[in-house]
Design a protein around this motif. Structure first.
Motif, PDB file in Angstrom:
ATOM      1  N   ASP A 154      37.276  28.082  42.668  1.00 51.12           N
ATOM      2  CA  ASP A 154      36.596  26.676  42.495  1.00 51.12           C
ATOM      3  C   ASP A 154      35.003  27.222  43.119  1.00 51.12           C
ATOM      4  O   ASP A 154      34.254  26.236  42.488  1.00 51.12           O
ATOM      5  CB  ASP A 154      37.292  25.793  43.168  1.00 51.12           C
ATOM      6  CG  ASP A 154      38.581  25.276  42.670  1.00 51.12           C
ATOM      7  OD1 ASP A 154      38.847  25.750  41.151  1.00 51.12           O
ATOM      8  OD2 ASP A 154      39.149  24.487  43.215  1.00 51.12           O
ATOM      9  N   LEU A 155      35.264  28.081  43.882  1.00 48.52           N
ATOM     10  CA  LEU A 155      33.459  28.543  44.389  1.00 48.52           C
ATOM     11  C   LEU A 155      32.995  29.380  43.555  1.00 48.52           C
ATOM     12  O   LEU A 155      31.900  29.954  43.865  1.00 48.52           O
ATOM     13  CB  LEU A 155      33.839  28.885  45.803  1.00 48.52           C
ATOM     14  CG  LEU A 155      34.358  28.013  46.891  1.00 48.52           C
ATOM     15  CD1 LEU A 155      34.544  28.825  48.445  1.00 48.52           C
ATOM     16  CD2 LEU A 155      33.027  27.002  47.044  1.00 48.52           C
ATOM     17  N   GLY A 156      33.580  29.725  42.490  1.00 52.66           N
ATOM     18  CA  GLY A 156      32.934  30.741  41.567  1.00 52.66           C
ATOM     19  C   GLY A 156      33.299  32.138  41.579  1.00 52.66           C
ATOM     20  O   GLY A 156      32.922  33.092  41.215  1.00 52.66           O
ATOM     21  N   GLY A 157      34.378  32.624  42.462  1.00 49.14           N
ATOM     22  CA  GLY A 157      34.805  33.819  42.963  1.00 49.14           C
ATOM     23  C   GLY A 157      36.091  34.130  42.206  1.00 49.14           C
ATOM     24  O   GLY A 157      36.851  33.473  41.700  1.00 49.14           O
ATOM     25  N   GLY A 158      36.476  35.432  42.599  1.00 52.47           N
ATOM     26  CA  GLY A 158      37.750  35.793  42.082  1.00 52.47           C
ATOM     27  C   GLY A 158      38.480  36.660  43.243  1.00 52.47           C
ATOM     28  O   GLY A 158      37.832  37.562  43.747  1.00 52.47           O
ATOM     29  N   ALA A 159      39.916  36.187  43.435  1.00 50.18           N
ATOM     30  CA  ALA A 159      40.325  36.666  44.970  1.00 50.18           C
ATOM     31  C   ALA A 159      41.760  37.831  44.472  1.00 50.18           C
ATOM     32  O   ALA A 159      42.262  37.439  43.581  1.00 50.18           O
ATOM     33  CB  ALA A 159      40.797  35.606  45.476  1.00 50.18           C
ATOM     34  N   THR A 160      41.494  38.927  45.246  1.00 55.17           N
ATOM     35  CA  THR A 160      42.575  39.786  45.185  1.00 55.17           C
ATOM     36  C   THR A 160      43.050  40.005  46.391  1.00 55.17           C
ATOM     37  O   THR A 160      42.443  40.539  47.401  1.00 55.17           O
ATOM     38  CB  THR A 160      41.808  40.974  44.410  1.00 55.17           C
ATOM     39  OG1 THR A 160      41.327  40.809  43.229  1.00 55.17           O
ATOM     40  CG2 THR A 160      42.963  42.408  44.152  1.00 55.17           C
ATOM     41  N   LEU A 161      44.629  39.975  46.329  1.00 51.45           N
ATOM     42  CA  LEU A 161      45.105  40.389  47.699  1.00 51.45           C
ATOM     43  C   LEU A 161      45.389  41.581  48.206  1.00 51.45           C
ATOM     44  O   LEU A 161      45.500  42.518  47.307  1.00 51.45           O
ATOM     45  CB  LEU A 161      46.629  39.822  47.584  1.00 51.45           C
ATOM     46  CG  LEU A 161      47.529  40.041  48.635  1.00 51.45           C
ATOM     47  CD1 LEU A 161      47.284  39.079  49.940  1.00 51.45           C
ATOM     48  CD2 LEU A 161      48.982  39.747  48.115  1.00 51.45           C
ATOM     49  N   ARG A 162      44.733  42.077  49.088  1.00 52.41           N
ATOM     50  CA  ARG A 162      44.409  43.179  49.611  1.00 52.41           C
ATOM     51  C   ARG A 162      45.801  43.897  49.737  1.00 52.41           C
ATOM     52  O   ARG A 162      46.626  43.478  50.545  1.00 52.41           O
ATOM     53  CB  ARG A 162      43.573  43.675  50.731  1.00 52.41           C
ATOM     54  CG  ARG A 162      43.329  45.023  50.956  1.00 52.41           C
ATOM     55  CD  ARG A 162      42.529  45.466  52.123  1.00 52.41           C
ATOM     56  NE  ARG A 162      40.854  44.690  51.974  1.00 52.41           N
ATOM     57  CZ  ARG A 162      40.274  44.666  53.037  1.00 52.41           C
ATOM     58  NH1 ARG A 162      40.448  45.341  54.347  1.00 52.41           N
ATOM     59  NH2 ARG A 162      38.961  44.116  52.821  1.00 52.41           N
ATOM     60  N   ARG A 163      46.219  45.118  49.103  1.00 52.45           N
ATOM     61  CA  ARG A 163      47.504  45.900  49.479  1.00 52.45           C
ATOM     62  C   ARG A 163      47.255  47.315  50.064  1.00 52.45           C
ATOM     63  O   ARG A 163      46.110  47.743  50.105  1.00 52.45           O
ATOM     64  CB  ARG A 163      48.095  46.127  48.013  1.00 52.45           C
ATOM     65  CG  ARG A 163      48.359  44.931  47.405  1.00 52.45           C
ATOM     66  CD  ARG A 163      49.357  45.041  46.011  1.00 52.45           C
ATOM     67  NE  ARG A 163      49.780  44.055  45.706  1.00 52.45           N
ATOM     68  CZ  ARG A 163      50.812  43.161  46.038  1.00 52.45           C
ATOM     69  NH1 ARG A 163      51.675  43.754  46.922  1.00 52.45           N
ATOM     70  NH2 ARG A 163      51.009  41.860  45.600  1.00 52.45           N
ATOM     71  N   GLY A 164      48.086  47.681  50.800  1.00 55.78           N
ATOM     72  CA  GLY A 164      48.122  49.078  51.620  1.00 55.78           C
ATOM     73  C   GLY A 164      47.800  49.968  50.655  1.00 55.78           C
ATOM     74  O   GLY A 164      48.058  49.933  49.321  1.00 55.78           O
ATOM     75  N   GLU A 165      47.642  51.027  51.179  1.00 57.95           N
ATOM     76  CA  GLU A 165      47.441  52.270  50.208  1.00 57.95           C
ATOM     77  C   GLU A 165      48.550  52.743  49.370  1.00 57.95           C
ATOM     78  O   GLU A 165      48.387  53.247  48.277  1.00 57.95           O
ATOM     79  CB  GLU A 165      46.890  53.575  50.948  1.00 57.95           C
ATOM     80  CG  GLU A 165      45.562  53.358  51.204  1.00 57.95           C
ATOM     81  CD  GLU A 165      45.041  54.433  52.537  1.00 57.95           C
ATOM     82  OE1 GLU A 165      45.703  55.516  52.702  1.00 57.95           O
ATOM     83  OE2 GLU A 165      43.830  54.154  52.989  1.00 57.95           O
ATOM     84  N   ASN A 177      48.003  37.942  59.550  1.00 57.12           N
ATOM     85  CA  ASN A 177      47.554  37.546  58.529  1.00 57.12           C
ATOM     86  C   ASN A 177      47.155  38.421  57.263  1.00 57.12           C
ATOM     87  O   ASN A 177      47.388  39.563  57.470  1.00 57.12           O
ATOM     88  CB  ASN A 177      46.091  36.658  58.706  1.00 57.12           C
ATOM     89  CG  ASN A 177      46.416  35.720  59.890  1.00 57.12           C
ATOM     90  OD1 ASN A 177      47.405  34.967  59.850  1.00 57.12           O
ATOM     91  ND2 ASN A 177      45.717  35.696  60.882  1.00 57.12           N
ATOM     92  N   LEU A 178      47.051  37.914  55.985  1.00 56.33           N
ATOM     93  CA  LEU A 178      46.567  38.583  54.744  1.00 56.33           C
ATOM     94  C   LEU A 178      45.246  38.554  54.675  1.00 56.33           C
ATOM     95  O   LEU A 178      44.360  37.840  55.127  1.00 56.33           O
ATOM     96  CB  LEU A 178      47.403  38.012  53.877  1.00 56.33           C
ATOM     97  CG  LEU A 178      48.802  37.791  53.847  1.00 56.33           C
ATOM     98  CD1 LEU A 178      49.351  37.033  52.510  1.00 56.33           C
ATOM     99  CD2 LEU A 178      49.761  39.192  54.061  1.00 56.33           C
ATOM    100  N   VAL A 179      44.564  39.400  53.626  1.00 54.04           N
ATOM    101  CA  VAL A 179      43.416  39.393  53.339  1.00 54.04           C
ATOM    102  C   VAL A 179      43.086  39.355  51.789  1.00 54.04           C
ATOM    103  O   VAL A 179      43.728  40.165  51.073  1.00 54.04           O
ATOM    104  CB  VAL A 179      42.756  40.862  53.709  1.00 54.04           C
ATOM    105  CG1 VAL A 179      41.258  40.974  53.446  1.00 54.04           C
ATOM    106  CG2 VAL A 179      42.694  41.187  55.238  1.00 54.04           C
ATOM    107  N   LEU A 180      42.397  38.559  51.431  1.00 52.26           N
ATOM    108  CA  LEU A 180      41.759  38.292  49.962  1.00 52.26           C
ATOM    109  C   LEU A 180      40.344  38.948  49.865  1.00 52.26           C
ATOM    110  O   LEU A 180      39.465  38.437  50.564  1.00 52.26           O
ATOM    111  CB  LEU A 180      41.854  36.784  49.836  1.00 52.26           C
ATOM    112  CG  LEU A 180      43.110  36.253  49.632  1.00 52.26           C
ATOM    113  CD1 LEU A 180      42.881  34.646  49.457  1.00 52.26           C
ATOM    114  CD2 LEU A 180      44.015  36.900  48.644  1.00 52.26           C
ATOM    115  N   ASP A 181      40.327  39.773  49.086  1.00 47.67           N
ATOM    116  CA  ASP A 181      38.929  40.451  48.804  1.00 47.67           C
ATOM    117  C   ASP A 181      38.215  39.557  47.670  1.00 47.67           C
ATOM    118  O   ASP A 181      38.842  39.438  46.587  1.00 47.67           O
ATOM    119  CB  ASP A 181      39.009  41.839  48.361  1.00 47.67           C
ATOM    120  CG  ASP A 181      39.336  43.004  49.651  1.00 47.67           C
ATOM    121  OD1 ASP A 181      38.460  42.573  50.752  1.00 47.67           O
ATOM    122  OD2 ASP A 181      40.401  43.520  49.537  1.00 47.67           O
ATOM    123  N   CYS A 182      37.196  38.873  47.863  1.00 45.97           N
ATOM    124  CA  CYS A 182      36.638  37.846  46.973  1.00 45.97           C
ATOM    125  C   CYS A 182      35.410  38.139  46.301  1.00 45.97           C
ATOM    126  O   CYS A 182      34.369  38.130  47.261  1.00 45.97           O
ATOM    127  CB  CYS A 182      36.538  36.447  47.847  1.00 45.97           C
ATOM    128  SG  CYS A 182      38.181  35.998  48.588  1.00 45.97           S
TER     129      CYS A 182
END
Ligand code: ABF
Length: 228
Positions: A154-165, A177-182
């Motif tokens: 909604d803020l105009g971004g695209g979020a990707t859940l960060r995964r381990g290597e 917690n988790l990390v979303l790269d936005c």
């Protein structure tokens, strides 16, 4: 510790120059990442030579390195303030707004860096840009990650859940917690985006560090550039 961007020598020069700012009796914020690690090691050597400091680590890794380096550790709750914090960055724009969180430690980093009388950023030249456009790491409560993904859209971004290597599970922060790269593309209004992201329920902290950096040291091939 994960290494990104420029050369080790560039990072070392920046980190070691920043460590020279630490004075006897200081409480020092100890940042995360490979560039800040050079500062931590240098502070450790100075400690062995008689400098008295207390360090406040910003991550599990920086705590471990500080201990190995012989720096006495304390927590933010035990001190009246932080004299100087030395920390790395993923991107630094022309106004010294930062994107941090490539190491998923930006929540604690922001608390410690913001508490410091002087926040010194250490980086290699690959981190400096005119305008921020790098994805913004956003630490989220696990329960909230799908809702935050929608709010980021909604803020105009695209979020990707960060995964381990190994890609077999999400990255979990030191805080559980988790990390979303936005990705927002070019960020023309970092202050506005920072405010909006802070207002999203479920966001613990985002990696936009706006109006926080006092000094930036960029290590180069033959010295250190200081950006005020
Ligand atoms: C931390 O380490 C982070 O906020 C940033 O993501 C990263 C920079 O690492 P490096 O110095 O290894 O490039 O400071």
């Amino acid at each position: 510790m994960k290494t990104t961007g420029g050369t080790d020598d560039q990072k070392r020069r920046a980190g070691e120059r920043a460590a020279e700012l630490v004075a006897d009796g200081d409480v020092v914020g100890l940042g995360s990442g490979s560039t800040a690690a050079y500062a931590i090691r240098a502070i450790g050597r100075a400690t062995a030579d008689g400098l008295t400091v207390r360090g406040i680590p910003t991550s599990f890794d920086s705590r471990r390195l500080a201990r190995e380096s012989g720096i006495p550790i304390c927590s933010l709750g035990e001190v009246d303030g932080v004299d100087v914090a030395i920390d790395g960055a993923d991107r630094i724009d022309a106004d010294h707004h930062l994107i941090k969180g490539g190491g998923a430690a930006h929540a604690r980093e922001k608390v410690v860096d913001a508490a410091a009388d002087r926040f010194v950023v250490v980086a290699d030249p690959s981190k400096t840009v005119e305008t921020l456009s790098h994805p913004v790491p956003v630490e989220v409560l696990p329960e909230a990650y799908a809702a935050v993904e929608r709010d980021v859209e909604d803020l105009g971004g695209g979020a990707t859940l960060r995964r381990g290597e190994a890609k077999d599970g999400p990255v979990v922060t030191d805080n559980g917690n988790l990390v979303l790269d936005c990705a927002f593309g070019r960020i023309d209004d970092p202050r506005g985006l920072a405010r909006r992201l802070s207002g999203v329920p479920g966001v613990v902290e985002h990696g936009l560090f706006v109006d926080l950096a006092d000094t930036v040291y960029v290590g180069t091939d033959d010295g250190v550039e200081r950006l005020e």
